[in-house]
Design an enzyme around this catalytic site. Structure first.
Site, PDB file in Angstrom:
ATOM      1  N   THR A  10      -7.893  -8.805  -9.753  1.00 29.59           N
ATOM      2  CA  THR A  10      -6.577  -8.194  -9.977  1.00 29.59           C
ATOM      3  C   THR A  10      -5.903  -7.716  -8.689  1.00 29.59           C
ATOM      4  OG1 THR A  10      -7.803  -6.173 -10.411  1.00 29.59           O
ATOM      5  CG2 THR A  10      -7.034  -7.397 -12.337  1.00 29.59           C
ATOM      6  N   SER A  40      -9.830  -2.489 -15.945  1.00 29.46           N
ATOM      7  CA  SER A  40      -9.206  -3.766 -16.309  1.00 29.46           C
ATOM      8  C   SER A  40     -10.021  -4.554 -17.326  1.00 29.46           C
ATOM      9  CB  SER A  40      -9.059  -4.641 -15.052  1.00 29.46           C
ATOM     10  OG  SER A  40      -8.344  -3.960 -14.059  1.00 29.46           O
ATOM     11  N   CYS A  70      -9.798  -9.082   8.631  1.00 31.21           N
ATOM     12  CA  CYS A  70      -8.649  -9.997   8.794  1.00 31.21           C
ATOM     13  C   CYS A  70      -8.154 -10.065  10.244  1.00 31.21           C
ATOM     14  CB  CYS A  70      -7.529  -9.613   7.840  1.00 31.21           C
ATOM     15  SG  CYS A  70      -7.372  -7.858   7.537  1.00 31.21           S
ATOM     16  N   GLN A  89      -0.487  -4.772  12.162  1.00 30.48           N
ATOM     17  CA  GLN A  89      -1.040  -5.307  10.922  1.00 30.48           C
ATOM     18  C   GLN A  89      -0.099  -5.100   9.727  1.00 30.48           C
ATOM     19  OE1 GLN A  89      -5.509  -4.218  12.489  1.00 30.48           O
ATOM     20  NE2 GLN A  89      -5.242  -4.425  10.302  1.00 30.48           N
ATOM     21  N   SER A 112       0.222  -5.829   3.507  1.00 28.40           N
ATOM     22  CA  SER A 112      -0.646  -6.435   2.485  1.00 28.40           C
ATOM     23  C   SER A 112      -2.114  -6.334   2.885  1.00 28.40           C
ATOM     24  CB  SER A 112      -0.263  -7.893   2.220  1.00 28.40           C
ATOM     25  OG  SER A 112      -0.421  -8.672   3.381  1.00 28.40           O
ATOM     26  N   GLU A 138     -10.809   0.591  11.173  1.00 26.79           N
ATOM     27  CA  GLU A 138     -10.472  -0.767  11.620  1.00 26.79           C
ATOM     28  C   GLU A 138     -10.943  -1.067  13.056  1.00 26.79           C
ATOM     29  OE1 GLU A 138      -9.336  -2.525   9.254  1.00 26.79           O
ATOM     30  OE2 GLU A 138      -8.162  -4.199  10.015  1.00 26.79           O
ATOM     31  N   LYS A 176     -14.617  -1.923  13.358  1.00 22.73           N
ATOM     32  CA  LYS A 176     -14.903  -3.218  12.726  1.00 22.73           C
ATOM     33  C   LYS A 176     -14.586  -4.348  13.692  1.00 22.73           C
ATOM     34  CE  LYS A 176     -13.160  -2.055   8.365  1.00 22.73           C
ATOM     35  NZ  LYS A 176     -12.198  -2.349   7.324  1.00 22.73           N
ATOM     36  N   HIS A 220      -0.964 -10.619  10.527  1.00 22.92           N
ATOM     37  CA  HIS A 220      -1.381  -9.657  11.549  1.00 22.92           C
ATOM     38  C   HIS A 220      -1.130 -10.279  12.924  1.00 22.92           C
ATOM     39  CE1 HIS A 220      -2.928  -7.375   8.334  1.00 22.92           C
ATOM     40  NE2 HIS A 220      -4.227  -7.501   8.511  1.00 22.92           N
ATOM     41  N   ASN A 274      -3.161 -12.640   6.863  1.00 22.51           N
ATOM     42  CA  ASN A 274      -4.314 -11.778   6.581  1.00 22.51           C
ATOM     43  C   ASN A 274      -4.959 -12.022   5.229  1.00 22.51           C
ATOM     44  OD1 ASN A 274      -1.588 -10.415   6.352  1.00 22.51           O
ATOM     45  ND2 ASN A 274      -2.773  -9.126   4.962  1.00 22.51           N
ATOM     46  N   THR A 275      -4.176 -12.323   4.172  1.00 20.63           N
ATOM     47  CA  THR A 275      -4.856 -12.511   2.877  1.00 20.63           C
ATOM     48  C   THR A 275      -5.307 -13.959   2.677  1.00 20.63           C
ATOM     49  OG1 THR A 275      -2.802 -12.858   1.636  1.00 20.63           O
ATOM     50  CG2 THR A 275      -3.665 -10.604   1.699  1.00 20.63           C
TER      51      THR A 275
HETATM   52  P1  NAP Z   1      -6.946  -4.166  -3.676  1.00 17.47           P
HETATM   53  O1  NAP Z   1      -5.626  -4.815  -3.812  1.00 17.47           O
HETATM   54  O2  NAP Z   1      -7.016  -2.690  -3.692  1.00 17.47           O
HETATM   55  O3  NAP Z   1      -7.942  -4.742  -4.853  1.00 17.47           O
HETATM   56  C1  NAP Z   1      -9.210  -4.187  -5.081  1.00 17.47           C
HETATM   57  C2  NAP Z   1      -9.917  -4.889  -6.239  1.00 17.47           C
HETATM   58  O4  NAP Z   1     -11.180  -4.254  -6.437  1.00 17.47           O
HETATM   59  C3  NAP Z   1      -9.172  -4.822  -7.575  1.00 17.47           C
HETATM   60  O5  NAP Z   1      -9.333  -6.044  -8.270  1.00 17.47           O
HETATM   61  C4  NAP Z   1      -9.905  -3.709  -8.332  1.00 17.47           C
HETATM   62  O6  NAP Z   1      -9.875  -3.869  -9.739  1.00 17.47           O
HETATM   63  C5  NAP Z   1     -11.327  -3.910  -7.841  1.00 17.47           C
HETATM   64  N1  NAP Z   1     -12.098  -2.682  -8.002  1.00 17.47           N
HETATM   65  C6  NAP Z   1     -11.790  -1.429  -7.531  1.00 17.47           C
HETATM   66  N2  NAP Z   1     -12.726  -0.546  -7.931  1.00 17.47           N
HETATM   67  C7  NAP Z   1     -13.647  -1.244  -8.647  1.00 17.47           C
HETATM   68  C8  NAP Z   1     -14.843  -0.899  -9.349  1.00 17.47           C
HETATM   69  N3  NAP Z   1     -15.292   0.364  -9.386  1.00 17.47           N
HETATM   70  N4  NAP Z   1     -15.526  -1.883  -9.962  1.00 17.47           N
HETATM   71  C9  NAP Z   1     -15.098  -3.171  -9.947  1.00 17.47           C
HETATM   72  N5  NAP Z   1     -13.948  -3.549  -9.345  1.00 17.47           N
HETATM   73  C10 NAP Z   1     -13.243  -2.605  -8.686  1.00 17.47           C
HETATM   74  O7  NAP Z   1      -7.681  -4.611  -2.320  1.00 17.47           O
HETATM   75  P2  NAP Z   1      -7.534  -5.982  -1.487  1.00 17.47           P
HETATM   76  O8  NAP Z   1      -6.576  -5.825  -0.386  1.00 17.47           O
HETATM   77  O9  NAP Z   1      -7.374  -7.101  -2.459  1.00 17.47           O
HETATM   78  O10 NAP Z   1      -8.960  -6.057  -0.774  1.00 17.47           O
HETATM   79  C11 NAP Z   1     -10.134  -6.492  -1.452  1.00 17.47           C
HETATM   80  C12 NAP Z   1     -11.297  -6.529  -0.458  1.00 17.47           C
HETATM   81  O11 NAP Z   1     -10.992  -7.480   0.583  1.00 17.47           O
HETATM   82  C13 NAP Z   1     -11.529  -5.183   0.267  1.00 17.47           C
HETATM   83  O12 NAP Z   1     -12.911  -5.004   0.481  1.00 17.47           O
HETATM   84  C14 NAP Z   1     -10.778  -5.371   1.583  1.00 17.47           C
HETATM   85  O13 NAP Z   1     -11.256  -4.553   2.613  1.00 17.47           O
HETATM   86  C15 NAP Z   1     -11.030  -6.850   1.865  1.00 17.47           C
HETATM   87  N6  NAP Z   1     -10.039  -7.520   2.708  1.00 17.47           N
HETATM   88  C16 NAP Z   1      -8.706  -7.392   2.464  1.00 17.47           C
HETATM   89  C17 NAP Z   1      -7.785  -8.085   3.264  1.00 17.47           C
HETATM   90  C18 NAP Z   1      -6.296  -7.987   3.051  1.00 17.47           C
HETATM   91  O14 NAP Z   1      -5.546  -8.559   3.873  1.00 17.47           O
HETATM   92  N7  NAP Z   1      -5.812  -7.317   2.003  1.00 17.47           N
HETATM   93  C19 NAP Z   1      -8.240  -8.903   4.275  1.00 17.47           C
HETATM   94  C20 NAP Z   1      -9.624  -9.037   4.501  1.00 17.47           C
HETATM   95  C21 NAP Z   1     -10.499  -8.347   3.692  1.00 17.47           C
HETATM   96  P3  NAP Z   1      -8.868  -3.009 -10.698  1.00 17.47           P
HETATM   97  O15 NAP Z   1      -7.518  -3.664 -10.577  1.00 17.47           O
HETATM   98  O16 NAP Z   1      -9.465  -3.188 -12.048  1.00 17.47           O
HETATM   99  O17 NAP Z   1      -8.876  -1.601 -10.205  1.00 17.47           O
END
Ligand code: NAP
Length: 356
Positions: free
Chosen positions: A16, A44, A153, A180, A183, A206, A209, A246, A331-332
């Protein structure tokens, strides 16, 4: 793998969120994988995907996916053997281990396991050979599944620009400053009143990392472990009001001093690991070097190569160190879901993931 073979069913954990939705878009018409299961938090679980998520961009998923019930991130409920994880890092660590213990191959975007010595941290064109760590991980942890990670990212964008230069001239010092996109903070992410018309010179966690992941990414595989590259990294990370992409300004010193022309040539001629050449997600050019004085720009270049190409520009002499340049990437896509999908493609091509 021929087009006639059955597609391999895969699940997305965190389907999601911002990265989860990018997985959905990239997997929608993937030639080798079929998006079979969508999982997220207890908030969800049980809802239809269309009700549980707020679709952020691009075409809406097909009706069958919008109507599909989201399941909890429980390895007992997920049937697919290949699992993409876009989970929040607050839960990813334990959940990913539970899936690997249950025999699933987890391709993770979260920070939690990236620096585990037996976990591959991979950008296919840069260090695809590091996937060999998986065999060691399985033996050591006595599990049939496994965890494979892609990098932060910004580290991904930086590593792609640095790889050809490190190969040719051996990096000594990397000083970098990121701008950055929002998103990168997920959805809903940074509050609008904090970012509209603003620059925030802090992104929690960040800088460390970036400083540790670059050494592992550009390190060498030796006797079942990664010997990190020995160059020093100093970083500043900033959140800026850009949607995707980014941008990273870098100033570099090398053991063998290149001219800007030699650095440009190394960047232009780099095609990355040969084993990636036939993978479906591999862009024609993993790196695109621009001669234009004002590029790369996220608004103009972020979707280059379907979001999988990193654009490099402004390669020039530096008055303090040796060379400076600017790199920018999605980034995504390249920095998250697209990188994971390509890692999984590498595992299919090398026979680790077996066809359905
Ligand atoms: P996000 O939009 O906040 O999405 C987080 C996801 O994790 C949602 O599907 C959420 O589900 C789920 N979640 C949260 N708490 C949970 C729980 N207790 N049990 C199971 N599922 C849970 O974050 P995002 O940006 O997509 O990032 C996701 C991961 O990728 C992170 O670890 C982030 O650091 C990494 N990342 C992100 C990017 C980027 O550019 N955004 C780049 C590289 C890496 P619900 O909707 O049900 O809450």
């Amino acid at each position: 793998m021929t087009a006639k073979r059955k597609k391999i069913p895969v699940a997305v954990l965190g389907a999601t969120g911002a990265v989860g939705q990018t997985f959905m878009r990239l997997l929608a018409n993937h030639p080798w994988f079929e998006l079979a299961e969508l999982a997220a938090s207890e908030r969800s679980a049980g809802k239809k995907y269309g009700e549980a998520s707020r679709w952020l961009e691009g075409e809406f998923p097909e009706a069958n996916l919008l109507d599909q019930r989201v399941i909890a991130c429980d390895p007992g409920l997920v049937r697919s053997a290949v699992v993409f994880s876009a989970l929040d890092s607050s839960v990813a660590g334990d959940v990913e281990v539970a899936f690997a213990k249950a025999g699933k191959l987890v391709l993770s975007n979260a920070k939690n396991h990236r620096m585990d010595p037996d976990v591959p941290l991979v950008i296919p064109e840069v260090n695809g050979d590091h996937l060999a760590l998986l065999a060691n991980q399985r033996k050591k942890r006595n599990w049939k599944g496994g965890i494979i990670t892609n990098a932060n990212c910004s580290a991904t964008v930086a590593a792609m620009a640095l790889a050809p230069l490190h190969e040719a001239f051996e990096l000594k010092q990397v000083f970098l400053m990121t701008m950055q996109a929002v998103s990168g903070a997920g959805y809903p992410g940074v509050p609008s009143l904090d970012i509209i018309g603003n620059v925030v010179p802090y992104i929690a966690g960040e800088e460390p990392k970036l400083e540790r992941e670059l050494g592992k990414l550009l390190g060498t595989l030796s006797d079942d472990e990664i010997v990190p590259a020995s160059f020093a990294v100093s970083s500043h990370t900033n959140r800026v009001p850009v949607e995707h992409g980014h941008t990273i300004c870098m100033t570099l010193s090398f053991k063998k001093k290149p001219t800007p022309e030699a650095a440009m040539k190394a960047l232009r001629e780099w095609t990355g690991c040969n084993a990636t050449l036939d993978l479906p997600s591999r862009p024609k050019n993993p790196l695109l070097v621009s001669d234009l004085p004002d590029r790369p720009q996220p608004k103009r270049d972020v979707n280059c190569g379907g979001g999988m190409t990193v654009t490099v520009g402004r390669v020039r002499k530096d008055p303090i160190l040796d060379i400076r340049l600017v790199a920018m990437g999605h980034n995504t896509i390249r920095g998250a879901a697209g990188g994971s999908v390509m890692n999984a493609e590498m595992l299919v091509a090398s026979g680790v993931i077996e066809p359905a």
